[in-house]
Design an enzyme around this catalytic site. Sequence first.
Site, PDB file in Angstrom:
ATOM      1  CG  ASN A   1      -1.768  -1.266   1.259  1.00 15.03           C
ATOM      2  OD1 ASN A   1      -2.698  -1.407   0.478  1.00 15.03           O
ATOM      3  ND2 ASN A   1      -1.432  -2.206   2.122  1.00 15.03           N
TER       4      ASN A   1
ATOM      5  CG  HIS B   1       0.553   8.333  -3.452  1.00 17.53           C
ATOM      6  ND1 HIS B   1       0.635   8.489  -4.814  1.00 17.53           N
ATOM      7  CD2 HIS B   1       1.363   7.297  -3.140  1.00 17.53           C
ATOM      8  CE1 HIS B   1       1.475   7.599  -5.314  1.00 17.53           C
ATOM      9  NE2 HIS B   1       1.931   6.857  -4.303  1.00 17.53           N
ATOM     10  CB  SER B   2      -0.599   4.461  -1.646  1.00 20.65           C
ATOM     11  OG  SER B   2      -0.493   3.059  -1.589  1.00 20.65           O
ATOM     12  CG  MET B   3      -3.635   3.891   4.022  1.00 21.05           C
ATOM     13  SD  MET B   3      -2.787   3.788   5.625  1.00 21.05           S
ATOM     14  CE  MET B   3      -2.581   5.526   6.013  1.00 21.05           C
TER      15      MET B   3
ATOM     16  N   GLY C   1      -4.567   8.629  -6.063  1.00 22.58           N
ATOM     17  CA  GLY C   1      -3.441   8.010  -6.748  1.00 22.58           C
ATOM     18  C   GLY C   1      -3.043   6.680  -6.156  1.00 22.58           C
TER      19      GLY C   1
END
Length: 294
Positions: free
Chosen positions: A2, A127-129, A155
């Site tokens: 993640n 972003h991610s997590m 993202g």
Amino acid sequence: MNGVLGEGAIPHERIARLPQDKRARLVQRLRSQTEDGHGVDRWFVRYSAVDRPAVRLFCFPYAGGGGSAFRGWSEGLPAGVDVWAAQLPGRESRVTEPALRRLDPLIETLHEAILPKLDLPYAFFGHSMGALVAFELTRRLRRAGAPLPSRLLLGAFRAPQLPNPHIRIHHLPDEVLKTVLGKEGTPRQVLESEELMRALLPTLRADLEICDTYRYREEPPLTMPMSVFGGHQDVRVSRGDLDMWRTQANGPFRLVMLPSSHFFLHSSQDLLLAELSRELGSAPRPAEGERRHD
């Protein structure tokens, strides 16, 4: 995975390259305050003040990351964009606080913390997590009847309704977890620093547990414009995983692929900020649909 401790991460990569004595002093300083912060509160930090903000951009970092992942973003965005970076417990200025291990209490606390800051138009970037956090916080605000973000910018995270394709790793022994992180791209300098890993692993485990235990709940799609960003070389999150965000959007949707890997917010920062500037600034918007960088 993640989006944890990737190449170019700030400040982890920079700290790892310092001599041991300077590294110790910097880690200690991060325990007491966030460097160069303006307008700091417990949950959000500004690194550059904006005199006449037109829109606030709230940014949510990847697993293990802190608000400093967005340091310098104001210089790459239009003048009226006021950047506020989420500072979650267990990192940087909040390193002495225990990190949360479930998404629901994190969202509830962020909901209360952000409400006083919604007096201007605003947008979310995660972003991610952080994308998962931004998405679920938006849905929580909608349930409360609060002002909603004008745009949702996400993202490097699969669409939330998709099952997690990765094995759960938050419970792995330290050495096994570090091996997995190394294979996923965490720099060797970070992994080999006992001091850094001792400071980072508890928070990293907590963030991974948030992602490992997340359960999607069905709600109507969101109506604000949604843009989803990915990296062509991302081995964790495929283009198909990102495209499935379309089912969460009942408004304009864009899928933007950047020429980088999972941590494109660092390695392709200029391209990403140019895209965000088109979304948030006065520059003409791209045509609806997908914009690609080949």
